[in-house]
Design an enzyme around this catalytic site. Structure first.
Site, PDB file in Angstrom:
ATOM      1  N   GLU A  81      -7.997 -38.908  -6.488  1.00 22.93           N
ATOM      2  CA  GLU A  81      -8.181 -38.950  -5.039  1.00 22.93           C
ATOM      3  C   GLU A  81      -9.384 -38.099  -4.657  1.00 22.93           C
ATOM      4  O   GLU A  81      -9.649 -37.919  -3.470  1.00 22.93           O
ATOM      5  CB  GLU A  81      -6.916 -38.515  -4.316  1.00 22.93           C
ATOM      6  CG  GLU A  81      -6.513 -37.080  -4.529  1.00 22.93           C
ATOM      7  CD  GLU A  81      -5.237 -36.742  -3.783  1.00 22.93           C
ATOM      8  OE1 GLU A  81      -4.196 -36.648  -4.457  1.00 22.93           O
ATOM      9  OE2 GLU A  81      -5.271 -36.583  -2.556  1.00 22.93           O
ATOM     10  N   CYS A 113      -1.889 -38.408  -4.537  1.00 26.76           N
ATOM     11  CA  CYS A 113      -1.411 -37.838  -5.810  1.00 26.76           C
ATOM     12  C   CYS A 113      -0.530 -38.798  -6.594  1.00 26.76           C
ATOM     13  O   CYS A 113      -0.075 -38.472  -7.699  1.00 26.76           O
ATOM     14  CB  CYS A 113      -0.650 -36.544  -5.549  1.00 26.76           C
ATOM     15  SG  CYS A 113      -1.581 -35.381  -4.556  1.00 26.76           S
ATOM     16  N   HIS A 235       5.992 -33.987  -8.644  1.00 26.96           N
ATOM     17  CA  HIS A 235       4.633 -33.666  -8.218  1.00 26.96           C
ATOM     18  C   HIS A 235       4.644 -32.232  -7.693  1.00 26.96           C
ATOM     19  O   HIS A 235       5.512 -31.866  -6.901  1.00 26.96           O
ATOM     20  CB  HIS A 235       4.170 -34.640  -7.133  1.00 26.96           C
ATOM     21  CG  HIS A 235       2.922 -34.170  -6.458  1.00 26.96           C
ATOM     22  ND1 HIS A 235       1.790 -33.855  -7.168  1.00 26.96           N
ATOM     23  CD2 HIS A 235       2.629 -33.920  -5.154  1.00 26.96           C
ATOM     24  CE1 HIS A 235       0.858 -33.436  -6.332  1.00 26.96           C
ATOM     25  NE2 HIS A 235       1.341 -33.464  -5.101  1.00 26.96           N
TER      26      HIS A 235
HETATM   27  N1  CAA Z   1       7.139 -12.914  -0.018  1.00 35.44           N
HETATM   28  C1  CAA Z   1       7.807 -14.015  -0.430  1.00 35.44           C
HETATM   29  N2  CAA Z   1       7.747 -15.219   0.228  1.00 35.44           N
HETATM   30  C2  CAA Z   1       6.985 -15.301   1.337  1.00 35.44           C
HETATM   31  C3  CAA Z   1       6.265 -14.186   1.833  1.00 35.44           C
HETATM   32  C4  CAA Z   1       6.348 -12.942   1.108  1.00 35.44           C
HETATM   33  N3  CAA Z   1       5.694 -11.873   1.490  1.00 35.44           N
HETATM   34  N4  CAA Z   1       5.597 -14.576   2.934  1.00 35.44           N
HETATM   35  C5  CAA Z   1       5.891 -15.881   3.134  1.00 35.44           C
HETATM   36  N5  CAA Z   1       6.726 -16.321   2.170  1.00 35.44           N
HETATM   37  C6  CAA Z   1       7.259 -17.662   1.962  1.00 35.44           C
HETATM   38  C7  CAA Z   1       7.683 -18.365   3.245  1.00 35.44           C
HETATM   39  O1  CAA Z   1       8.983 -17.967   3.645  1.00 35.44           O
HETATM   40  C8  CAA Z   1       7.616 -19.809   2.802  1.00 35.44           C
HETATM   41  O2  CAA Z   1       8.746 -20.129   2.027  1.00 35.44           O
HETATM   42  P1  CAA Z   1       9.653 -21.415   2.383  1.00 35.44           P
HETATM   43  O3  CAA Z   1       8.734 -22.606   2.350  1.00 35.44           O
HETATM   44  O4  CAA Z   1      10.656 -21.445   1.297  1.00 35.44           O
HETATM   45  O5  CAA Z   1      10.190 -21.170   3.748  1.00 35.44           O
HETATM   46  C9  CAA Z   1       6.416 -19.833   1.843  1.00 35.44           C
HETATM   47  O6  CAA Z   1       6.182 -18.464   1.488  1.00 35.44           O
HETATM   48  C10 CAA Z   1       5.138 -20.394   2.477  1.00 35.44           C
HETATM   49  O7  CAA Z   1       4.959 -19.732   3.700  1.00 35.44           O
HETATM   50  P2  CAA Z   1       4.443 -20.524   4.996  1.00 35.44           P
HETATM   51  O8  CAA Z   1       5.189 -21.811   5.159  1.00 35.44           O
HETATM   52  O9  CAA Z   1       4.393 -19.571   6.113  1.00 35.44           O
HETATM   53  O10 CAA Z   1       2.976 -20.847   4.468  1.00 35.44           O
HETATM   54  P3  CAA Z   1       1.759 -21.558   5.156  1.00 35.44           P
HETATM   55  O11 CAA Z   1       1.965 -21.812   6.592  1.00 35.44           O
HETATM   56  O12 CAA Z   1       0.574 -20.763   4.772  1.00 35.44           O
HETATM   57  O13 CAA Z   1       1.710 -23.000   4.466  1.00 35.44           O
HETATM   58  C11 CAA Z   1       1.647 -24.742   2.913  1.00 35.44           C
HETATM   59  C12 CAA Z   1       2.151 -23.321   3.188  1.00 35.44           C
HETATM   60  C13 CAA Z   1       2.141 -25.696   4.001  1.00 35.44           C
HETATM   61  C14 CAA Z   1       2.203 -25.197   1.561  1.00 35.44           C
HETATM   62  C15 CAA Z   1       0.106 -24.716   2.872  1.00 35.44           C
HETATM   63  O14 CAA Z   1      -0.325 -23.973   1.764  1.00 35.44           O
HETATM   64  C16 CAA Z   1      -0.519 -26.093   2.817  1.00 35.44           C
HETATM   65  O15 CAA Z   1      -0.787 -26.714   3.830  1.00 35.44           O
HETATM   66  N6  CAA Z   1      -0.809 -26.607   1.569  1.00 35.44           N
HETATM   67  C17 CAA Z   1      -1.430 -27.900   1.376  1.00 35.44           C
HETATM   68  C18 CAA Z   1      -0.482 -29.046   1.623  1.00 35.44           C
HETATM   69  C19 CAA Z   1       0.601 -29.183   0.598  1.00 35.44           C
HETATM   70  O16 CAA Z   1       0.499 -28.713  -0.515  1.00 35.44           O
HETATM   71  N7  CAA Z   1       1.675 -29.905   0.959  1.00 35.44           N
HETATM   72  C20 CAA Z   1       2.751 -30.175   0.057  1.00 35.44           C
HETATM   73  C21 CAA Z   1       3.386 -31.530   0.290  1.00 35.44           C
HETATM   74  S1  CAA Z   1       2.120 -32.819   0.323  1.00 35.44           S
HETATM   75  C22 CAA Z   1       1.833 -33.195  -1.320  1.00 35.44           C
HETATM   76  O17 CAA Z   1       2.590 -32.838  -2.147  1.00 35.44           O
HETATM   77  C23 CAA Z   1       0.591 -33.948  -1.662  1.00 35.44           C
HETATM   78  C24 CAA Z   1      -0.461 -32.989  -2.085  1.00 35.44           C
HETATM   79  O18 CAA Z   1      -0.594 -32.715  -3.265  1.00 35.44           O
HETATM   80  C25 CAA Z   1      -1.316 -32.380  -1.081  1.00 35.44           C
END
Ligand code: CAA
Length: 389
Positions: A81, A113, A235
């Site tokens: 991709e 993916c 994945h």
């Molecule tokens: N210690 C331990 N855990 C902590 C923490 C700390 N100090 N601070 C935060 N966390 C935890 C949160 O509680 C959360 O856990 P849960 O999901 O279990 O609730 C986790 O860390 C992530 O925290 P946030 O949700 O606040 O993180 P974020 O807003 O920065 O976003 C994300 C995380 C959405 C994955 C972001 O990195 C993102 O957008 N990534 C790209 C998209 C992606 O990977 N999507 C996945 C599905 S799509 C797919 O699979 C296709 C693909 O390949 C893209």
């Protein structure tokens, strides 16, 4: 009698550099537990200026061609991709770099993916039609999000190559498949953009909905019950997602979902992804490499594969691990591919991230950074020039 068709060999390659998440956290002030525990990532592979999906794909596939030769390979399917050209398949460059015979069909596939799973299933179909032929599947991606965005911590880069044929040495791909497609905008990359766009929470929800959808269809098609699987390769956009997805599936099926059960089912699939990062379409098969390289003997056991591609398409299928598979693994080479990466500091990573290839059609050699077997030597008249070392 039904034929036994599946993955005869599997090899992966990753990028020249590695950025530890501690360096990213040092830059943006994130508490490191969010990366190490919250998303389950320790480091990410960062491509050198002279690496791309072609050099990674060729590096993954070269050991397979070296071991088996190319006489039986009649098709190369390149799944990605993070494509480099709107018309020409990246697979044609790989075909050339590997010196494959001209009597080969080569094509590129895309559905986020999910592409490598489509490639694998199409390969199984081609081998059914003519069991004397083999198909080389190459899944190669560079995951790139905007600097200082939430997605940045989930970047990575890797390629997995798989040789698909009859009487496979590693994993037999089984019928049926559970399928699911829904038109959602959770993650996408318009042609004019280098970095993906994503709605983070929406993408996680879309993945979990797709997991339900494929499991429902898989069950209706007469697949194995959940309890029969030895492990599950999901994945892994970040490794915590495999845990989330498995918990979701267990709950959906009305099973208890204790942390130990979940860790037993997915833990050994995450060792490579946690230090490489998201390799998009390669990621589920990097999970398989990790499982086979780390688990006790899985001979004869079914493994569940859940492939998700944003947008979205998903598939669930079983693969049965073939007796004697351990003699065909590339565990040492896989560990070396990870260990040989050179650490890059935050400034070095940022400079690589901000770099883009010139678009003026001139002569542009790329800096010689990679020490891998293939490199993107430069651009000349809008053409990518590759070198084999
Ligand atoms: N210690 C331990 N855990 C902590 C923490 C700390 N100090 N601070 C935060 N966390 C935890 C949160 O509680 C959360 O856990 P849960 O999901 O279990 O609730 C986790 O860390 C992530 O925290 P946030 O949700 O606040 O993180 P974020 O807003 O920065 O976003 C994300 C995380 C959405 C994955 C972001 O990195 C993102 O957008 N990534 C790209 C998209 C992606 O990977 N999507 C996945 C599905 S799509 C797919 O699979 C296709 C693909 O390949 C893209």
């Amino acid at each position: 009698m039904s034929l036994s068709i599946g993955i005869h060999d599997l090899s992966f390659a990753t990028a020249e550099f590695v950025l530890p998440h501690t360096a990213l956290a040092g830059h943006n002030g994130t508490e490191i537990g969010k990366y190490h525990v919250g998303i389950g990532q320790e480091s990410m592979s960062v491509p050198a200026a002279d690496e791309d999906i072609v050099t990674l794909g060729a590096a993954a596939a070269a050991p397979i061609v070296a071991r088996h030769g190319s006489d039986l390979i009649r098709t190369v399917v390149f799944a990605t991709e993070s494509s480099i050209d709107q018309a020409k398949s990246a697979g044609v460059y790989v075909h050339s770099l590997l010196g494959l015979p001209s009597a080969t069909r080569v094509v590129e596939l895309k559905q986020a993916c999910y592409g490598a799973t489509a490639a694998l299933q199409f390969a199984v179909g081609l081998v059914h039609r003519d069991p004397a032929q083999q198909v080389l599947v190459v899944a190669s991606d560079v995951s790139k999000y905007e600097l200082d965005s939430p997605g940045e911590a989930t970047q990575g880069a890797a390629a997995v190559a798989m040789l698909v044929g009859v009487d496979p040495a590693l994993v037999r791909v089984e019928d049926p498949s559970g399928l699911f497609t829904a038109d959602v905008m959770d993650f996408w990359r318009p042609n004019y953009r280098d970095a993906a766009l994503v709605d983070g929470q929406e993408s996680i929800n879309a993945y979990l909905q797709a997991a339900e959808g494929v499991w429902k269809d898989y069950t209706e098609q007469g697949g194995h019950p959940l309890s029969e699987f030895a492990a599950f390769c999901y994945h892994q956009p970040f490794t915590k997602m495999a845990y989330k997805a498995h918990r979701h599936l267990l709950n959906y099926c009305g099973h208890g979902a204790g942390p130990d059960d979940i860790a037993r089912a997915v833990g050994q699939t995450t060792a490579y992804n946690t230090v490489i990062g998201n390799s998009y379409t390669a990621s589920v098969y990097l999970g398989l490499a990790s499982l086979l390289d780390h688990a006790d003997d899985l001979s004869g056991r079914p493994v569940g594969f859940l492939s998700y591609g944003s947008g979205s398409v998903a598939e669930f299928f079983a693969g049965t691990v073939v007796a004697g598979y351990r003699g065909h693994l590339r565990t040492q080479a896989h560990r070396e591919a990870i260990a040989r990466r050179r650490p890059v500091d935050y400034a070095g990573y940022r400079a690589l991230h901000e770099r883009s290839l010139p678009t003026d059609g001139g002569e542009h050699p790329t800096p010689e950074q990679t020490t891998g077997p293939f490199r993107l030597a430069g651009l000349s008249g809008h053409k990518r020039i590759y070198q084999r070392r």
